[in-house]
Write a protein that holds these residues in place. Structure first.
Motif, short mmCIF file in Angstrom:
data_model
loop_
_atom_site.label_atom_id
_atom_site.label_comp_id
_atom_site.label_asym_id
_atom_site.label_seq_id
_atom_site.Cartn_x
_atom_site.Cartn_y
_atom_site.Cartn_z
N ALA B 75 20.42 47.49 41.38
CA ALA B 75 19.20 46.96 40.79
C ALA B 75 20.17 46.13 39.76
N ALA B 76 21.14 45.99 38.86
CA ALA B 76 21.54 45.31 37.94
C ALA B 76 23.51 46.00 37.60
N PRO B 77 24.05 45.51 39.31
CA PRO B 77 25.03 46.26 38.87
C PRO B 77 26.05 44.89 38.06
N ARG B 78 26.97 45.74 37.58
CA ARG B 78 27.79 44.45 36.11
C ARG B 78 29.43 45.30 36.90
N ASN B 79 29.61 46.42 37.28
CA ASN B 79 30.90 46.95 37.05
C ASN B 79 30.80 47.35 38.64
N VAL B 80 31.96 46.88 39.54
CA VAL B 80 32.80 46.62 40.47
C VAL B 80 34.11 47.42 40.72
N LEU B 81 33.79 48.06 42.27
CA LEU B 81 35.15 49.24 42.16
C LEU B 81 35.76 48.90 43.17
N ILE B 82 35.98 47.86 43.52
CA ILE B 82 36.56 47.62 45.06
C ILE B 82 38.04 47.91 45.71
N ILE B 83 38.19 49.16 46.50
CA ILE B 83 39.53 49.80 47.26
C ILE B 83 39.46 49.46 48.01
N GLY B 84 40.88 48.84 48.68
CA GLY B 84 41.41 48.27 49.32
C GLY B 84 41.27 46.69 49.61
N ALA B 85 40.65 45.72 50.80
CA ALA B 85 40.53 44.94 50.31
C ALA B 85 41.88 43.81 50.70
N GLY B 86 43.06 44.11 49.92
CA GLY B 86 43.67 42.42 50.06
C GLY B 86 43.77 41.58 50.06
N ASP B 87 43.52 41.12 50.58
CA ASP B 87 43.05 39.84 51.45
C ASP B 87 42.26 39.07 50.10
N GLY B 88 41.45 39.42 49.49
CA GLY B 88 40.76 39.53 48.78
C GLY B 88 39.36 38.39 48.68
N GLY B 89 38.50 38.96 50.13
CA GLY B 89 37.64 38.36 50.67
C GLY B 89 36.27 38.70 49.77
N VAL B 90 36.55 40.09 49.66
CA VAL B 90 35.15 41.02 48.60
C VAL B 90 35.14 40.38 47.18
N LEU B 91 36.11 40.22 46.64
CA LEU B 91 36.75 40.47 45.40
C LEU B 91 35.81 38.98 45.11
N ARG B 92 36.33 37.56 46.11
CA ARG B 92 35.61 36.56 46.22
C ARG B 92 33.56 37.16 46.24
#
Lengths: 290, 290
Positions: B75-92
Motif C-alpha cells: 500500500a505505501a512502501p517507504r523503506n526498500v531492501l534490494i539484495i543483489g542487482a549489482g547492475d543498478g537497474g532495480v535500484l533505479r
C-alpha cells in the motif's frame, strides 16, 4: 553421436542449440528442408529450413493459444479452416471443440504431414482419423482464392515466418480472400512472430489485415522455443472486436465444451489477459484499429 | 573478431549464443567469473559464471516486473531492501517511486557494481547518486541477519539462480530473517527461474517461503533472454494476499507516482494479469497457499 548439437539458423546474430539424442529424419521436400530429431531437453523437434516449428515439450503453448482463443472468441464456430500446421496439433485442438462440424486443413507440404504422422504421433493424436477433418495437401492461397464466400467461421494460419514457402500467407491478396470466405462474424488468427526479435512482422501484417477487417488486434503467448519473450498472434475480425472479453463467459463456454481444466497453458483468465499487450509490443499495432 | 560468439552455459542440453561485436571485460572476482560484451542483437550483455544476467535490450522487462509489481502491491512502501542487482537497474526503478524514502542495496560482489557503472551506465542511470540510495558491498544473508525487526516494507531479491554465490538466498534461514525484518504488511519478491526449464526451483522455494509467510504466490514475466517461456517471480506477503488486485486501483497509484505510461512492459493490466498462471506453472506452487 555422443555430442551432436543442432543449431537454429533463424537469426544472424543470435541462436539456440539443442543437444541431439537421435536424428530421426533429414530430407528436402519440393518446398523446404525438413529435419526431425529427438532432443535431450525438449522431446522431439521439427525444423523447417533450419527454424524450430514445434517441439513435443512446449507445443501445448502455441497450439492451445492459436486454437482456443479464436474458437472461444467466435460465438459459435462450426466450420474452421486451418492453413499450414502440418504437424496436426492445431487440427487436434480444433476438433476438441464439440461445436465444430468441419475442419479443413490445407498444408502445402505433404512431407511434413507424413513425417509428423511417423515421428510426432502424439502431437495430432487421433485427429487425422476424425470424420470431421478434411486434410488437403495443397496451396493455402490457392484454396482461399477458390473457396466459396462465407464458408468458414474461423481461419487459423499456422505458417512459417514470412520467408520462403510461407511468404504468400502474409500478402494483401491472401487476407482479402480470407475476409471474403469468412462468415459475417468470422475471424482469422495468424502467428506474427516475436516482436522483440522481429518487430516489423507484427506491424506490417497488422496494416495489411486492417485493409480488409474492421477489427485488427493481437494477443500474446510465451512460447519457450520461439525465443525472445512473447510471440504475438494477430487476430482480425469481421464482427465485434476480440478484445475486452468477459472471463466468466469464456469459462462457461470452455466448461460446456469439456476443455476447462484440460489445458496446460490456456485458461479463461489467460485468454482474456493475453490481449493486454506490453507497450513495447502495442506500439507496433495500427493505432486507430488496435 | 569477425565471427566471435559467446555461448551461455546455464543448461547442459540447450543453449543460446550471441554474436559478439566487442568484448568489454572479462575477469574473475572472489565470487564469480564476470564477462561484459557488446552483442550484435541485444546491446551490451552481462554474464556471471557463464549465465546471462542482463542485456541492455531486454532489461526493462525483468526490472519493471521485479520492482513495480511489489511496490504497487504494497500500500505505501517507504523503506526498500534490494539484495543483489549489482547492475543498478532495480535500484533505479525503486527510486522512480516518489514514496520511497530509503533504498538499501546489498550486493556481494563489488566488481559487478564497478563493471556495471563503467560498461552498463544506462541501466542504473543516476540511481547511484540518489540521496535515498545506500549501496552496500556485502553479504545479503549477513545483512538481513543483523537488520532490525520490521525495518523494511519490501525486499527485492535479484539473485542468480540457486547455484554458486546465490545459493544462500534460497534457504530457510534467509527467508526467516526476511520475514522478521519486514513490517506487518511487508512483502518479498525473488526470481524463481523459468519453470519450463527449471521446474523444481519455483516449487522448492515456494515451500520454503510458505514456512514463514502466510501468503505465497507467484507471477510471470516473459523475459526475452531468460529463455523458456515465462519466468516466475515468487512473492510472499505478511499482510494480505498479493493476488486478485484491482486494475483501476493500480492505475491510480501508478499515475500518482508518475510511472504510468513511462514503462515498456509493465502496465496495470499486466501487473494484475501476471498472477494468472498457466496450469503448467501453477502446479508447482503449494496448493494450500497459492
Amino acid at each position: 553421436m555422443a555430442d551432436q548439437w543442432i543449431e537454429e539458423t533463424l537469426y544472424d546474430n543470435w541462436g539456440q542449440r539443442f543437444r541431439v539424442k537421435q536424428e530421426l529424419a533429414r530430407t528436402t521436400s519440393p518446398f523446404q528442408d525438413i529435419v526431425v530429431f529427438e532432443s535431450e531437453s525438449h522431446g522431439r523437434v521439427l525444423l523447417l529450413d533450419g527454424v524450430v516449428q514445434i517441439t513435443e515439450g512446449d507445443e501445448f503453448v502455441y497450439q492451445e493459444m492459436l486454437t482456443h482463443v479464436p474458437l472461444f472468441t467466435h460465438a459459435a464456430p462450426r466450420n474452421v479452416l486451418i492453413i499450414g500446421a502440418g504437424d496436426g496439433g492445431v487440427l487436434r485442438r480444433v476438433l476438441e471443440h464439440p461445436g465444430v462440424e468441419k475442419a479443413v486443413m490445407v498444408e502445402i507440404d505433404g512431407a511434413v504431414i507424413e513425417l509428423s504422422k511417423k515421428y510426432l504421433p502424439n502431437i495430432a493424436g487421433d485427429a487425422w482419423n476424425d470424420p470431421r477433418a478434411e486434410v488437403i495437401v495443397g496451396d493455402g492461397i490457392d484454396y482461399v482464392t477458390r473457396a466459396a464466400d462465407a464458408s468458414f467461421d474461423a481461419i487459423i494460419v499456422d505458417s512459417t515466418d514470412p520467408i520462403g514457402v510461407g511468404e504468400v500467407l502474409f500478402t494483401d491478396s491472401f487476407y482479402e480472400h480470407c475476409a471474403r470466405v469468412l462468415t459475417a462474424e468470422g475471424l482469422i488468427v495468424n502467428q506474427c512472430g516475436v516482436p522483440f526479435m522481429q518487430a516489423d512482422e507484427l506491424h506490417e501484417t497488422s496494416l495489411r489485415r486492417a485493409k480488409f477487417f474492421p477489427h485488427v488486434s493481437a494477443y500474446v503467448a510465451a512460447v519457450p522455443t520461439y525465443v525472445g519473450g512473447f510471440m504475438t498472434l494477430g487476430i482480425a475480425s469481421k464482427g465485434k472486436s476480440p478484445a475486452g472479453q468477459d472471463v466468466a463467459a469464456v469459462r462457461v463456454r470452455a466448461e460446456a465444451a469439456g476443455i476447462l481444466g484440460k489445458t496446460q497453458y490456456w485458461t479463461p483468465e489467460i485468454h482474456v489477459g493475453a490481449f493486454n499487450l506490453p507497450p513495447y509490443i502495442a506500439k507496433h499495432l495500427p493505432a486507430d484499429k488496435a
